[in-house]
Structure formats: C-alpha cells, structure tokens
Design an enzyme around this catalytic site. Structure first.
Site, PDB file in Angstrom:
ATOM      1  N   HIS A   1      -4.984 -16.754  36.456  1.00  9.09           N
ATOM      2  CA  HIS A   1      -4.782 -15.957  35.256  1.00  9.09           C
ATOM      3  C   HIS A   1      -3.329 -16.030  34.838  1.00  9.09           C
ATOM      4  CE1 HIS A   1      -2.537 -12.461  36.898  1.00  9.09           C
ATOM      5  NE2 HIS A   1      -3.176 -12.746  38.019  1.00  9.09           N
ATOM      6  N   CYS A   2      -3.088 -15.779  33.550  1.00  7.93           N
ATOM      7  CA  CYS A   2      -1.718 -15.654  33.057  1.00  7.93           C
ATOM      8  C   CYS A   2      -1.528 -14.207  32.624  1.00  7.93           C
ATOM      9  CB  CYS A   2      -1.452 -16.641  31.915  1.00  7.93           C
ATOM     10  SG  CYS A   2      -2.524 -16.420  30.480  1.00  7.93           S
ATOM     11  N   VAL A   3      -0.712 -13.965  31.623  1.00 12.29           N
ATOM     12  CA  VAL A   3      -0.404 -12.594  31.226  1.00 12.29           C
ATOM     13  C   VAL A   3      -1.595 -11.904  30.576  1.00 12.29           C
ATOM     14  CG1 VAL A   3       1.133 -11.163  29.825  1.00 12.29           C
ATOM     15  CG2 VAL A   3       2.018 -13.192  30.949  1.00 12.29           C
ATOM     16  N   THR A   4      -2.422 -12.671  29.844  1.00  9.95           N
ATOM     17  CA  THR A   4      -3.517 -12.044  29.097  1.00  9.95           C
ATOM     18  C   THR A   4      -4.856 -12.746  29.263  1.00  9.95           C
ATOM     19  OG1 THR A   4      -2.948 -13.362  27.136  1.00  9.95           O
ATOM     20  CG2 THR A   4      -1.965 -11.156  27.308  1.00  9.95           C
ATOM     21  N   ARG A   5      -4.928 -13.849  29.998  1.00 12.15           N
ATOM     22  CA  ARG A   5      -6.151 -14.641  30.026  1.00 12.15           C
ATOM     23  C   ARG A   5      -6.624 -14.942  31.446  1.00 12.15           C
ATOM     24  NH1 ARG A   5      -5.031 -19.017  25.162  1.00 12.15           N
ATOM     25  NH2 ARG A   5      -3.664 -17.668  23.953  1.00 12.15           N
TER      26      ARG A   5
END
Length: 546
Positions: free
Chosen positions: A122-126
C-alpha cells in the site's frame, strides 16, 4: 445466510423501518431469482440492495424490474443490483464509514479472492494488488463499494483507492490472508518488464515514506526557527533534534535494505547490515586504495547504490544457502556476503548506480534546464492526470531520489501544488452549490484535501464533473509557473497538504522560501476557488436535483 448492514453483520431477520421495507421487496424478488436459497449474501446500501447469487442463470431480470419498489435491476457477474424507490443513492467512497474488517473482506472477494492475489502493498491512499489474472477482478462492482474511492490498473498493479484509512484496511486484509508479506508466486500473465520493475522500485521506498516525511518536516521547522532567531544552532535541543531528523536520511541505505529484504523474502538482518556498512563514516568521503586504484565514494543519503547492492546480496544469500552445509551456513553465509558482496558494492555497484542516478536526474531535468518556468507549468499542469491514471510514480521516484540525496528538486516542488488546486475547486463547489447532498460531500472532501489526501475530492467531487478536473490542472500549472519565477524547490522530504510547506524551506534563505511556497499554495487554492465559483452551476451536472 447473512446480510451486511452498515458497520455490522446481522442474521437475515426482519429489522425495523428501512430493513423491513427491504425485506418486503426481497420477498417479492426471490421467486424471480431462484429463491432465497440462491442468494449467498445480501448487502444493503443507501437506496441499493446488492445480492450475490450462486447461479445467475436462473434470474428473470425483466420480472425483477417490474417488482414494486424496484427502480431498476442490473445483473453482472453473479451480482444483482437493485435500485430502490424513495431512497437516496450513495456516492462511492463518501458514504457512512464502514467497519474495516467488513470492507477488507469485500474488497478481497471482488479482486478475485485470495487465490487471485500474488502480493499486496500500500501507499498513502491506495491498496496495491498484484493479481494473477486482472480479468477475474470485478472492477465495476468494486468501484461501487462503499468505502472505495476508485479503482485503476497501472504499472502492473491493481490499485484500489481507499484514502486516509488505507493502513487500517491493509492490516485487516492481512489478518484474513497469507500475504502480509509479498508472495513468491508468479503471475499467470506475461507482464512486460516495466510493469514488474516499477512496483519493485516503489516497494523499496514507500514503506519508509512517512518516516522520511516526519524527519523532513522537523528539518524544515528547525531551519525556519533558527533563521528567525528563536533558537541557536549551538543550542542543545537544536543539536539533538537535528541529529534525530538527519538519521533516517543518513542511514537511508539501511532502510532500503530492510524494504528490499521484505519484498524479496530474504534475511532482513543481513540486508540491513549491508546497508549500514555502506554508511560507515570511515569509508565515506575518504581515499581508499584497493587493487591499485584509489576510491573515494559517499553512499550516505543515497538510494540506488544500496538498492542494487542489497539485491546482489539477496541473490548471493540464496546461492550460498543452497550450496553451503546446514551446519555452517547460518554464520558463513552472512560472513561471505560481508567480505565479498559489500566490497563489490562499494567499488563497482555503487559508482555505477550513482552514475545511473545522475543520468536519470539529468534526463528529468532536461526540460527544467531548457526553461525552468515551462517545466514547472508542465509538471504542475499534468501531474493530476498522471495521478488519476496511476502512473505518477514515473515522475515522483526520480524527484524523490534527488531530494533524498540532498539535491533541491524543483520538480518535486511542483508536485506538491496540485492538492491545493483540488482544495480550491472543492471549496468553490462547496460555496456555490445549493445542493445539500453535494455540500455534505464537499465539506469533508475539502478538509481531507487540506491535509494532502485528495482522493475523496478527486473521485467524488471533481471527476464526475470533468471540466473541473481541467480547472485543477490549469490552477496548478499557473501557480507552479509563478513558483518557477521565484525558483521554488523542495529541500527535504515534505509532509502532505499544509504539512508540505516545511519541505520548501531553504536553509540558506528560510524566510523568503517560506513566503514563496506559502504564496504558491495560496495562489493555487485561490485560482481553483475563483474559477470554479464563477463557472459552477448545479444544473450542469444534475446537482439541482436532490
């Protein structure tokens, strides 16, 4: 059989009010869909019922559409969607907050189940899935899921946009699956090389991003308060905080080693030690004569030297563990890596990686060197499009490596302006619309954009009204062009939203750089707001009909 209602899972028994009306409609629908026993799960939403069917072939869709209380019925891949009369339909991603475990379970089911997933990061929002077969994912149904802001396929990844709750949902998915760490399984699809390398590179940086942002904010704030005379650089608290903030950047090769080891399922301690060895002061920035040549290399605060050296160490570890006797490989494998791989990394891999990094930086800065204002306008204008397409890492990673290496990045500076343009557009719609429903969506989306999470505003407010996506691009481009006139740049890894600003503070000229950065952000917000407020009309997109 169970039905999911809001944040909890209830048995399928009669509820009060809304639930009772839904049960009445279901009782009328069952005869046309093979009976209640053909329904594996029922999911109520605002104005909608989703029925997961065991056998979709028995459905009489025409008859279902004639049932009293049903506005429309759609059947797709075993899921029957009923739009109900007298109910307000939900807007994907902006409905009432759902239980995280419930949402994680539904997302996993709609991407094809655990058996269709190779790995998850995952990244910051996904949530970033690697799927064996993308065709097995029910993308359209996933887009309609409450709690999901959008779905896109890019860079070999199946990306599910969650927003600020992404860490929570990621943890919940990991609890019910085997892939808390990436799997070694191979995809059933033949992916092109670029679609494999981009997710791998991103995985080497993304897990450390928040920590680097936090350290960067401390560095920016310290630069400002010392410039204002509020603190001396000789003060004990300054020395302590400065050292803490510098630590993640100084030992960046160790963080890269940790992330790669997790990605490649290798020994974490060996990989971290390889990274740390490249940071030892006694071998950095000093002349060392080896095999008749004098080396003078510096690897602290660098990315690619550790990236490639640790990968080499991982493959060496696999080879040695396979061929060394079990009795000695526990200590002999890391020892041989330290005495063979690390020197190779120092003498050969590191210098080659630094040349590659310089080349990438040169290519990325070609437009900037040609005309820096034009470069800022282009990056600021098109970055939002790259984000929507899910390929923004192509421009983010090279700019990020420049900043990590201590090189001020004008390109990275332009990337941070877009969220303020989105904020301005969202505020313009919030102030202009007379739709109560749209106001209820726009207010939390604007707050989210202020703190750097633009997905709720982008996918629930801007994207359904496409001309305002253009407004965000234009507003950002103009503001970035103005920033280019004043030579704005990012000097350390910034935070998100309003917390980006400390990253724009130039230690050599903190007050002026702070004023320029703040002015650019305000300009992007003001342009987005003014243009939207003048142009917006509820009737254009049916927002006057509640």
């Amino acid at each position: 059989m169970y039905s999911v209602h809001r944040n909890y899972i209830y048995p399928n028994i009669h509820k009060e009010d809304t639930a009772m009306a839904e049960q009445d409609i279901l009782q009328s629908v069952y005869p046309y869909i093979g009976g209640q026993e053909n329904v594996s799960r029922t999911i109520p939403r605002k104005g909608t019922l989703y029925l997961m069917l065991k056998d979709a072939g028995v459905v009489n869709l025409a008859a279902v559409n004639q049932v009293q209380g049903v506005i429309s019925a759609e059947l797709e891949r075993g899921r029957l969607t009923l739009q109900l009369e007298g109910k307000e339909q939900e807007v994907p991603g902006m409905a009432e907050k759902r239980n995280g475990a419930e949402l994680a379970k539904e997302i996993l089911e709609l991407v094809g189940g655990e058996e269709n997933v190779i790995s998850l990061t995952h990244c910051v929002t996904r949530l970033r899935f690697e799927l064996k077969n993308v065709k097995k994912a029910q993308t359209e149904q996933l887009k309609k899921t409450n709690g999901v802001l959008g779905v896109m396929v890019a860079g070999g990844q199946y990306q599910v946009l969650i927003g600020a709750r992404v860490q929570e949902i990621y943890d919940e998915v990991c609890k019910i699956t085997r892939f808390a760490e990436p799997s070694k399984q191979q995809s059933e699809e033949n992916k092109p090389f670029y679609s494999k390398i981009l997710p791998f590179i991103a995985a080497a940086f993304s897990p450390s991003a928040m920590m680097l942002c936090a350290a960067g904010m401390i560095k920016g704030i310290l630069a400002l308060i010392t410039a204002l005379g509020w603190m001396s650089k000789e003060a004990g608290i300054y020395v302590l905080l400065s050292g803490i903030a510098n630590a993640p950047f100084f030992f960046l090769p160790a963080l890269i080693g940790y992330n790669i080891a997790k990605r490649m399922k290798s020994d974490i301690f060996t990989a971290v030690t390889v990274g740390l060895a490249l940071c030892i002061p006694s071998i950095n920035g000093v002349d060392i004569e080896l095999f008749g040549h004098v080396f003078n290399n510096t690897y602290t605060s660098t990315v690619l030297p550790a990236f490639f050296t640790v990968i080499l160490a991982v493959y060496a570890e696999r080879f040695l563990n396979k061929h060394l006797p079990d009795m000695v490989k526990g200590f002999l494998t890391p020892m041989l890596i330290f005495v063979i791989v690390v020197p190779i990394g120092y003498m050969l891999v590191g210098p080659a990686a630094n040349l590659l990094a310089d080349g990438v930086s040169f290519v990325m800065n070609l437009l900037y060197n040609f005309n820096h204002i034009l470069s800022d306008v282009v990056i600021g204008g098109f970055y939002q499009i790259l984000v929507v397409l899910g390929v923004h890492s192509v421009i983010v990673l090279p700019a990020l490596m420049d900043v990590m290496a201590g090189t001020p990045s004008p390109n990275y500076a332009s990337l941070g302006v877009v969220s303020f343009a989105v904020l301005g557009v969202t505020l313009g719609i919030l102030c202009k619309t007379k739709s109560k429903k749209l106001k209820e969506l726009a207010l939390p989306a604007a707050v989210s954009a202020l703190f750097g999470v633009t997905e709720p505003a982008t996918y629930a407010i801007v994207m359904p009204r496409m001309k305002y996506l253009v407004v965000t691009c234009v507003s950002s481009a103009i503001a970035c062009g103005v920033g280019g006139l004043f030579g704005f740049a990012v000097y350390t890894i910034p935070g998100f939203g309003i917390f980006k600003i400390p990253g724009y503070i130039d230690p050599a000229n903190p007050v002026q750089s702070l004023i320029v950065a703040s002015g650019v952000m305000l300009l992007a917000t003001a342009l987005g707001f003014i243009i939207t407020y003048v142009m917006f009309n509820d009737a254009q997109y049916g927002d006057d009909k509640e």
